[in-house]
Design a protein around this motif. Structure first.
Motif, PDB file in Angstrom:
ATOM      1  N   LEU A  78      47.502  14.425  47.888  1.00  0.00           N
ATOM      2  CA  LEU A  78      48.024  15.603  47.199  1.00  0.00           C
ATOM      3  C   LEU A  78      49.498  15.432  46.827  1.00  0.00           C
ATOM      4  CD1 LEU A  78      46.244  18.322  49.370  1.00  0.00           C
ATOM      5  CD2 LEU A  78      45.718  17.699  46.999  1.00  0.00           C
ATOM      6  N   SER A  79      50.233  14.667  47.638  1.00  0.00           N
ATOM      7  CA  SER A  79      51.640  14.387  47.321  1.00  0.00           C
ATOM      8  C   SER A  79      51.769  13.588  46.039  1.00  0.00           C
ATOM      9  CB  SER A  79      52.293  13.602  48.467  1.00  0.00           C
ATOM     10  OG  SER A  79      52.299  14.338  49.663  1.00  0.00           O
ATOM     11  N   ALA A  82      51.190  15.909  43.096  1.00  0.00           N
ATOM     12  CA  ALA A  82      52.326  16.811  42.890  1.00  0.00           C
ATOM     13  C   ALA A  82      53.543  16.056  42.356  1.00  0.00           C
ATOM     14  CB  ALA A  82      52.675  17.520  44.199  1.00  0.00           C
ATOM     15  N   LEU A  85      53.531  15.459  38.560  1.00  0.00           N
ATOM     16  CA  LEU A  85      53.949  16.652  37.818  1.00  0.00           C
ATOM     17  C   LEU A  85      55.446  16.901  37.963  1.00  0.00           C
ATOM     18  CD1 LEU A  85      50.973  19.012  38.767  1.00  0.00           C
ATOM     19  CD2 LEU A  85      51.312  17.771  36.623  1.00  0.00           C
ATOM     20  N   LEU A  86      55.972  16.687  39.176  1.00  0.00           N
ATOM     21  CA  LEU A  86      57.393  16.933  39.428  1.00  0.00           C
ATOM     22  C   LEU A  86      58.278  16.072  38.533  1.00  0.00           C
ATOM     23  CD1 LEU A  86      59.813  18.024  41.087  1.00  0.00           C
ATOM     24  CD2 LEU A  86      59.351  16.206  42.752  1.00  0.00           C
ATOM     25  N   SER A  89      58.561  17.103  34.798  1.00  0.00           N
ATOM     26  CA  SER A  89      58.901  18.498  34.510  1.00  0.00           C
ATOM     27  C   SER A  89      60.400  18.645  34.278  1.00  0.00           C
ATOM     28  CB  SER A  89      58.458  19.407  35.663  1.00  0.00           C
ATOM     29  OG  SER A  89      57.048  19.354  35.829  1.00  0.00           O
ATOM     30  N   LEU A  98      57.176  22.682  42.227  1.00  0.00           N
ATOM     31  CA  LEU A  98      56.726  21.330  42.542  1.00  0.00           C
ATOM     32  C   LEU A  98      57.519  20.711  43.685  1.00  0.00           C
ATOM     33  CD1 LEU A  98      56.084  20.220  38.875  1.00  0.00           C
ATOM     34  CD2 LEU A  98      54.348  20.471  40.672  1.00  0.00           C
ATOM     35  N   ALA A 101      55.861  22.077  46.604  1.00  0.00           N
ATOM     36  CA  ALA A 101      54.600  21.378  46.878  1.00  0.00           C
ATOM     37  C   ALA A 101      54.837  20.046  47.584  1.00  0.00           C
ATOM     38  CB  ALA A 101      53.840  21.154  45.567  1.00  0.00           C
ATOM     39  N   MET A 102      55.882  19.340  47.183  1.00  0.00           N
ATOM     40  CA  MET A 102      56.188  18.060  47.822  1.00  0.00           C
ATOM     41  C   MET A 102      56.611  18.253  49.277  1.00  0.00           C
ATOM     42  SD  MET A 102      55.576  15.612  45.697  1.00  0.00           S
ATOM     43  CE  MET A 102      56.567  14.181  46.121  1.00  0.00           C
TER      44      MET A 102
END
Length: 385
Positions: A78-79, A82, A85-86, A89, A98, A101-102
């Motif tokens: 999942l990292s 994420a 996307l990070l 962005s 994000l 999320a990290m």
């Protein structure tokens, strides 16, 4: 050579390479996107708050289901998603979500990794440092390579570097050995007693005081180097030198821990932290700050390995993964919130030098407190020399 140790060393190499991108270059990436030091402090502070919740959660999941490797596979996967996307962005709102999320997925993977390292080392009769050294090597080489690459190809390539290291880390995690589960049942009453024990509370307070300036340095080293005229390559070199020094001290950490008490090593590390940050505050150029990161090994490694070993001495067997995450909450969570929010404000108001003076004073306070604990522990026969 034992395949379990080899696969774990390879995983450490690539995981800590991945972590170097997030810790070392996230502030640089945010600056590239036009985020101010105060806003960087808010982003990292909010992420650290999320870490306070996420790290105990994943640690308790590991204890509950008696597996570390499978939890790592989940959080690491999942990292990576994420992170993609990070690092593509630009809007503050997207970056806020994000980064959070990290901190929910990637940062809790660190204490799980350290717990796995410690347990597998015990199982196979080798030292923790002999495994963790490969993480330091990965952090060092990745920092240098990434800084060099971004200087030449631009910050837009950071996402591809993140994906590359992430895929290799995940592949190694798929084949590494899981840690043996504790045969003891979980007891909330025992955990409650552990946290209410004054010795535990004093220890965690010491960790918090000493870790806050360290986490502040993690957040603002790159920004400080650039404020003194340094380049992205200089930032990478600074983290490279820091990680190289870690390699040397991880290699000898077992011998140091065998000869010195944990608290004495924490005292030494705190004193050296104070000297390091004061020297950074008065540094006349970015080059000085870069080379001062060579002291990372003698400060961070002594402090971190001593705290882990002491924690594993006092925590019940069935709560070791949870205890490791509590330590991480202090190191990456609470101290990260204080360091990033206060550090961002200080940087914005007084500049980098003022921030590093404050960090030196905080480290000096940790030294004084550890000295008090040492004397009290020696008199009582408890925590101390």
């Amino acid at each position: 050579m034992n395949t379990a140790i080899l696969s774990l060393r390879a995983y450490n190499f690539f995981y800590f390479s991945l972590l170097s991108i997030f810790i070392s270059f996230l502030p640089v990436y945010l600056t590239y996107r036009g985020i101010t030091p105060a806003q960087i402090g808010v982003l990292i502070g909010a992420g650290s708050f999320i870490g306070i919740l996420s790290q105990p959660f994943w640690g308790m999941m590991s204890d509950r289901y008696k597996t570390i490797r499978r939890i790592i596979l989940l959080t690491l996967g999942l990292s990576i998603a994420a992170g993609v996307l990070l690092f593509t962005s630009a809007s503050f709102f997207a970056l806020f979500l994000l980064v959070g999320a990290m901190y929910f997925f990637l940062l809790p993977t660190d204490p799980l990794t350290e717990s796995l390292n410690y347990r597998i080392a015990e199982l196979h009769g080798t030292s923790f440092g002999s495994i963790r050294t490969f993480g330091a090597v990965g952090y060092a080489t990745a920092s240098l390579f990434i800084g060099w690459t971004l200087d030449r190809l631009g910050m837009g390539q950071l996402v591809w570097l993140f994906v590359g290291y992430g895929v290799f880390a995940y592949a190694c995690a798929l084949v590494m050995q899981d840690a043996p589960a504790s045969s003891k049942s979980l007891s909330w009453q025992e955990l409650k007693q552990f946290f209410l024990y004054p010795q535990t509370q004093r220890f965690f307070l010491l960790v918090l005081i000493a870790a806050t300036p360290h986490r502040t340095n993690d957040s603002f080293l790159g920004v400080y180097v650039q404020s003194l005229g340094g380049t992205t390559g200089d930032v990478g070199q600074a983290w490279f030198l820091a990680a190289v020094s870690e390699v040397a001290f991880f290699a000898i950490s077992a011998r140091l821990l065998a000869r010195w008490s944990e608290l004495r090593l924490i005292m030494l590390a705190s004193a050296l932290y104070a000297i390091r940050y004061v020297l950074c505050a008065i540094a006349p150029s970015a080059e000085w700050v870069v080379y001062l990161q060579l002291t990372q090994g003698v400060t961070f490694v002594l402090f971190y390995t001593a705290t882990i070993q002491y924690l594993y001495k006092i925590i019940p067997e069935e709560w070791k993964a949870t205890g490791q995450t509590v330590l991480a909450v202090l190191f990456f969570g609470i101290s990260g919130i204080i360091g990033s929010l206060v550090g961002g404000w200080l940087f914005q108001q007084g500049g980098g030098a003022a921030l590093y003076w404050a960090m030196g004073i905080c480290s000096a306070a940790a030294f004084v407190y550890s000295l008090i604990l040492a004397r009290a522990g020696k008199a009582a026969g408890g925590l101390g020399l």
